[in-house]
Enzyme design. Structure first.
Site, short mmCIF file in Angstrom:
data_model
loop_
_atom_site.label_atom_id
_atom_site.label_comp_id
_atom_site.label_asym_id
_atom_site.label_seq_id
_atom_site.Cartn_x
_atom_site.Cartn_y
_atom_site.Cartn_z
N HIS A 52 0.84 -1.20 0.00
CA HIS A 52 0.00 0.00 0.00
C HIS A 52 0.87 1.25 0.00
O HIS A 52 1.00 1.93 1.02
CB HIS A 52 -0.94 -0.02 1.21
CG HIS A 52 -2.08 -0.99 1.05
ND1 HIS A 52 -2.76 -1.54 2.09
CD2 HIS A 52 -2.64 -1.50 -0.08
CE1 HIS A 52 -3.72 -2.34 1.63
NE2 HIS A 52 -3.65 -2.35 0.32
N HIS A 135 -10.30 -4.52 4.90
CA HIS A 135 -8.88 -4.53 4.57
C HIS A 135 -8.55 -5.86 3.88
O HIS A 135 -9.03 -6.93 4.27
CB HIS A 135 -8.04 -4.37 5.84
CG HIS A 135 -6.58 -4.12 5.54
ND1 HIS A 135 -5.71 -5.14 5.21
CD2 HIS A 135 -5.86 -2.98 5.48
CE1 HIS A 135 -4.51 -4.63 4.98
NE2 HIS A 135 -4.58 -3.31 5.13
N GLU A 137 -6.00 -7.77 3.87
CA GLU A 137 -5.41 -8.84 4.68
C GLU A 137 -6.50 -9.59 5.45
O GLU A 137 -6.49 -10.83 5.54
CB GLU A 137 -4.38 -8.26 5.66
CG GLU A 137 -3.72 -9.35 6.47
CD GLU A 137 -2.81 -8.82 7.56
OE1 GLU A 137 -2.10 -7.82 7.33
OE2 GLU A 137 -2.80 -9.41 8.65
N SER A 278 5.80 0.31 4.12
CA SER A 278 5.84 0.16 2.66
C SER A 278 6.48 1.35 1.96
O SER A 278 6.27 1.55 0.75
CB SER A 278 4.41 -0.07 2.15
OG SER A 278 3.53 0.86 2.72
#
Ligand code: SF4
Length: 342
Positions: A52, A135, A137, A278
Site C-alpha cells: 500500500h 482490509h 489482509e 511500505s
C-alpha cells in the site's frame, strides 16, 4: 542524556525514527515484481496494490507492472502476482481456473496468521479476528475459514460478538494494527469471554510494533510528527494515531514532501519523522531536505531496535529464476564449445 535531548530545544531539529520504512515482507514483495519483470518481461499482472504505497505502485507501473483488482481482469494464461497482504484460497482457485501462473508474494508473517486460522478452524474453534473491515489482509485471512471467523473491528466491535462455546474461542489479528488498541480490544473480549485463548505467537508483526514503539519514544518531544505513507496503508495511518496518543502536538500523513504545509511547521521547534513499512527511504530523505530548507537542519536519529530479518523470494519465482540461470549457463557452454571447434 537521550539522543532526543542532545540537541538544545531552542534550535529547530528533527527526531528521525528508526526503525522506519521498508519491512522484510514489503522488500520481498517489491523484489518479487521487479524480478518477475526481469525474468518474464512486461507486462506482469499484479492483483491489488503489491504494497500500500502510491510511489511504489507508480514506479512498478512504469517498469511494466499492471495492477488489477481481480483475477478476471488478467488475460488467460498470463502471470499474476498476489500482493503482500495475502489472498483467500478461492483467489488461488480462480487463478487455476483461468490458467494463470500465480506467484504468491504474501508476507510470510501474514501466511502465519492464515495457518493459525486454518488450524483453529480444523479444531472447530470460533475465531475472533481483530482487524479493519474491508482490509485486504482481513479478507484473505477470513477466507481461510469463513464459517469460523468473526471480525472484531476494534474495541467497539466487542459487544456484537456471539460464540457457540465460550470455552473454545481464540483471537487472532491483522498484522498491522495499533498494539495498544488491540490490547484494549482483547481486554474487553476477555471480560466477556474469560476463557478466550490468545494466538500461539504475536500476530501484529515485528515491523508494525517496532515502528510504533520508536514513535512513542519521540512523540512527547515533538511539536509535530510527520509520517511518510499512503492513506490506504494501515500501519502508516496507525503511526499518526500512535504519535498523537503518545503526546505529539500534531501528526500528519504525507506521500511526498511537497504535501507538507508550511503552517504545520509554523512555531514548531521539534519535528518527528518516520515512515510506514511500505515506504522507500528516499521519500523520507526528500522530507529531510524539505525540512532543512525550512531551518530544521539538526537531525538526531532515535533508534530503538535493529532489524535484520529478510525473507527469500517466493518458491515458484526462485524455481524459474534457477531454471533460467541453468539455461543461460548451458547456452554459454554450447557457444564456448562451438568457438573452440571453429
Ligand atoms: S508490515 Fe509486517 S506483515 Fe506486513 S509485510 Fe511488513 S513484515 Fe509482513
Amino acid at each position: 542524556m537521550t539522543e532526543a535531548q542532545a540537541i538544545p530545544q531552542t534550535r529547530k531539529r528533527v527526531l528521525l525514527a528508526k526503525p522506519r520504512g521498508y519491512c522484510a515482507g514489503v522488500d520481498r514483495a517489491v523484489q518479487t515484481v521487479e524480478e518477475a519483470l526481469k525474468l518474464y518481461g512486461a507486462p506482469i499482472y499484479v492483483r491489488k496494490q503489491i504494497v500500500h504505497n502510491k510511489h511504489v505502485v507508480s514506479t512498478l507501473e512504469r517498469q511494466g507492472a499492471i495492477f488489477v483488482e481481480e483475477n478476471e481482469e488478467v488475460p488467460e494464461g498470463s502471470i499474476v502476482i498476489f500482493s503482500a497482504h495475502g489472498v483467500a484460497p478461492e483467489v488461488h482457485e480462480q487463478a487455476r481456473e483461468r490458467s494463470l501462473k500465480a506467484i504468491d508474494a504474501t508476507c510470510p508473517l501474514v501466511t502465519k496468521v492464515h495457518q493459525e486460522a486454518k488450524r483453529f478452524a480444523a479444531e472447530d474453534y470460533d475465531i475472533l479476528l481483530i482487524g479493519h473491515e474491508g482490509h485486504e489482509e482481513v479478507i484473505g485471512t477470513a477466507g481461510e475459514a469463513p464459517a469460523h471467523v468473526q471480525l472484531v473491528d476494534g474495541p467497539d466491535g466487542v459487544d456484537k460478538v456471539t460464540v457457540r462455546d465460550p470455552s473454545k474461542v481464540v483471537w487472532l489479528s491483522q498484522t498491522t494494527l495499533s498494539v495498544d488498541e488491540t490490547m484494549e480490544t482483547v481486554a474487553r473480549l476477555k471480560r466477556r469471554l474469560p476463557m478466550l485463548q490468545s494466538p500461539p505467537s504475536d500476530d501484529i508483526c515485528y515491523a508494525t510494533s517496532n515502528r510504533q514503539h520508536v514513535v512513542k519514544q519521540i512523540a512527547p518531544d515533538c511539536d509535530v510528527v510527520i509520517v511518510v505513507g499512503s492513506r490506504n496503508s494501515s500501519n502508516s495511518v496507525r503511526l499518526v494515531e500512535v504519535a498523537l496518543d503518545a503526546g505529539a502536538r500534531a501528526g500528519h500523513l504525507v506521500d511526498y514532501a511537497s504535501e507538507i504545509a508550511d503552517e504545520w511547521l509554523a512555531g514548531a521547534t521539534t519535528v518527528g519523522l518516520t515512515s510506514g513499512a511500505s515506504v522507500p527511504d528516499d521519500l523520507v530523505m526528500e522530507v529531510l531536505d524539505h525540512l532543512a530548507e525550512r531551518g530544521f537542519t539538526d537531525v538526531a536519529e532515535v533508534t530503538t531496535a535493529d532489524e535484520r530479518l529478510t525473507f527469500s523470494l517466493p518458491q515458484e519465482l526462485k524455481r524459474d529464476m534457477k531454471a533460467a540461470a541453468t539455461a543461460r549457463s548451458a547456452e554459454a557452454a554450447t557457444l564456448a564449445a562451438g568457438a573452440g571447434r571453429a
